[in-house]
Design a protein around this motif. Structure first.
Motif, PDB file in Angstrom:
ATOM      1  N   HIS A 110     -46.309 -51.339 -26.457  1.00 58.92           N
ATOM      2  CA  HIS A 110     -46.073 -49.893 -26.402  1.00 58.92           C
ATOM      3  C   HIS A 110     -45.653 -49.510 -24.980  1.00 58.92           C
ATOM      4  CE1 HIS A 110     -46.117 -45.898 -27.863  1.00 58.92           C
ATOM      5  NE2 HIS A 110     -47.408 -45.603 -27.800  1.00 58.92           N
ATOM      6  N   LEU A 148     -42.746 -50.569 -29.534  1.00 64.64           N
ATOM      7  CA  LEU A 148     -42.773 -49.144 -29.853  1.00 64.64           C
ATOM      8  C   LEU A 148     -42.684 -48.386 -28.543  1.00 64.64           C
ATOM      9  CD1 LEU A 148     -43.232 -46.716 -31.805  1.00 64.64           C
ATOM     10  CD2 LEU A 148     -45.687 -46.992 -31.343  1.00 64.64           C
ATOM     11  N   SER A 149     -41.677 -47.521 -28.395  1.00 62.66           N
ATOM     12  CA  SER A 149     -41.537 -46.716 -27.185  1.00 62.66           C
ATOM     13  C   SER A 149     -42.426 -45.485 -27.272  1.00 62.66           C
ATOM     14  CB  SER A 149     -40.081 -46.257 -27.020  1.00 62.66           C
ATOM     15  OG  SER A 149     -39.192 -47.350 -27.036  1.00 62.66           O
ATOM     16  N   TYR A 151     -42.136 -41.990 -27.779  1.00 67.91           N
ATOM     17  CA  TYR A 151     -41.277 -40.937 -28.325  1.00 67.91           C
ATOM     18  C   TYR A 151     -39.826 -41.360 -28.549  1.00 67.91           C
ATOM     19  CZ  TYR A 151     -45.174 -38.122 -26.554  1.00 67.91           C
ATOM     20  OH  TYR A 151     -46.409 -37.630 -26.259  1.00 67.91           O
ATOM     21  N   PHE A 153     -36.059 -43.740 -27.288  1.00 67.01           N
ATOM     22  CA  PHE A 153     -35.559 -44.942 -26.640  1.00 67.01           C
ATOM     23  C   PHE A 153     -34.102 -44.726 -26.269  1.00 67.01           C
ATOM     24  CE2 PHE A 153     -35.030 -45.432 -31.188  1.00 67.01           C
ATOM     25  CZ  PHE A 153     -33.825 -46.084 -31.367  1.00 67.01           C
ATOM     26  N   HIS A 169     -38.507 -53.926 -34.045  1.00 70.22           N
ATOM     27  CA  HIS A 169     -38.576 -52.646 -33.350  1.00 70.22           C
ATOM     28  C   HIS A 169     -39.103 -51.619 -34.348  1.00 70.22           C
ATOM     29  CE1 HIS A 169     -36.283 -49.332 -30.910  1.00 70.22           C
ATOM     30  NE2 HIS A 169     -37.527 -49.464 -30.499  1.00 70.22           N
ATOM     31  N   ASP A 171     -39.371 -48.043 -33.556  1.00 69.98           N
ATOM     32  CA  ASP A 171     -38.988 -46.661 -33.243  1.00 69.98           C
ATOM     33  C   ASP A 171     -38.002 -46.154 -34.291  1.00 69.98           C
ATOM     34  OD1 ASP A 171     -40.318 -45.934 -30.729  1.00 69.98           O
ATOM     35  OD2 ASP A 171     -39.180 -47.595 -29.886  1.00 69.98           O
TER      36      ASP A 171
END
Length: 288
Positions: A110, A148-149, A151, A153, A169, A171
């Motif tokens: 994260h 997971l970013s 909010y 990317f 991924h 997101d």
């Protein structure tokens, strides 16, 4: 040939519990940030560069008291889940890192810290990804293969993830089944598995909308599960349930998670597993 998605033993639904570990990695003046963490259960978003000790303690609660409650439930039901961990959070909570690894859970990256990666230029983002990867390898004993970013990317993120050895991924909120995303990497098309996430079932709603009760969250989660379970008789689905140690781990909320787990455990043909296992299963069915 079209994209295939089935589940082992012809099960109907892949149930993905996602435990977000951000506590200790949030914005903080003491870490050199311009301001304190703006995400605050009380809605106090300070605009001046001072430490918000009260909010820091609210985050810390997730490690000291919330995490043991969540870990006990996972052990009780024998559920394997994915911990999306900001690397610095596990650096500061080595006992939790060891417990996650000992429980056979997956750790998905994260980020290095819980910060706005989407503002980074390419080389800074690459360094951020590498820093997170190596930190999580050190604290958990295995490098992360999912990302997971916070909010958002960038247009570079998926290419950088592929270049840095990532397999999936998350997101993405665009479906209830996985897919490949093909990315140009050095003039060649390479793939990364997209394992969609869900924000509508996330316990963060109980922070951003204080009137939203644990009972309402539970009802919505159960309704989501039941709908996907019904659809899964014809076409398997994934359900994602995202929770946070500092939110669901509170005494008045942990019971809602326990009741949801009980509901899942009462149904047949459910695969409770990690997101990495889902991605690997999908890739095996749909090799590039």
């Amino acid at each position: 040939m079209g994209v295939r998605f089935s589940l082992p033993q012809d099960r109907r639904i892949a149930m993905s519990f996602v435990v977000n570990v951000e506590e200790g990695a949030e914005q903080n003046i003491s870490a050199g940030d311009k301001g304190p963490e703006p995400v605050d259960e009380l809605g106090v978003s300070l605009k001046i560069p001072v430490r918000n000790y009260a909010n820091e303690s609210n985050y810390l609660y997730g490690i000291t008291a919330g995490a043991p409650r969540v870990m006990r439930l996972l052990d009780q039901y024998g559920f394997t889940c994915t911990f999306t961990a900001a690397a610095v959070a596990l650096e500061k909570a080595p006992d939790l890192a060891r417990a996650i690894a000992a429980g056979g859970h997956e750790v998905c990256s994260h980020g290095h810290r819980w910060v706005h990666q989407f503002s980074f230029k390419e080389e800074r983002e690459r360094a951020f990804i590498r820093q997170a990867t190596e930190s999580l390898r050190a604290t958990t004993g295995a490098r992360p293969l999912g990302w997971l970013s916070r909010y958002l990317f960038t247009e570079n993120t998926r290419r950088l993830l592929i270049e840095e050895g990532y397999f999936y991924h998350m997101d993405d909120f665009g479906d209830d089944v996985p897919r490949w995303d093909l990315v140009d990497v050095g003039g060649a098309q390479r793939g990364i598995v997209i394992v969609p996430y869900a924000i509508d079932t996330n316990d963060m709603k109980m922070w951003v909308a204080p009137a939203y009760s644990p009972a309402q969250w539970l009802e919505y989660a159960v309704d989501s599960f039941d709908q996907l379970y019904e659809e899964g008789a014809a076409q398997p689905r994934i359900m994602s349930l995202g929770v946070h140690l500092r939110i669901i781990g509170r005494p008045g909320r942990i019971g809602a998670l326990a009741k949801f787990m009980q509901h899942v455990a009462s149904r047949k043909d459910v695969w409770v597993t990690s997101r990495l296992a889902i991605a690997q299963h999908f890739a095996a069915l749909n090799p590039l």
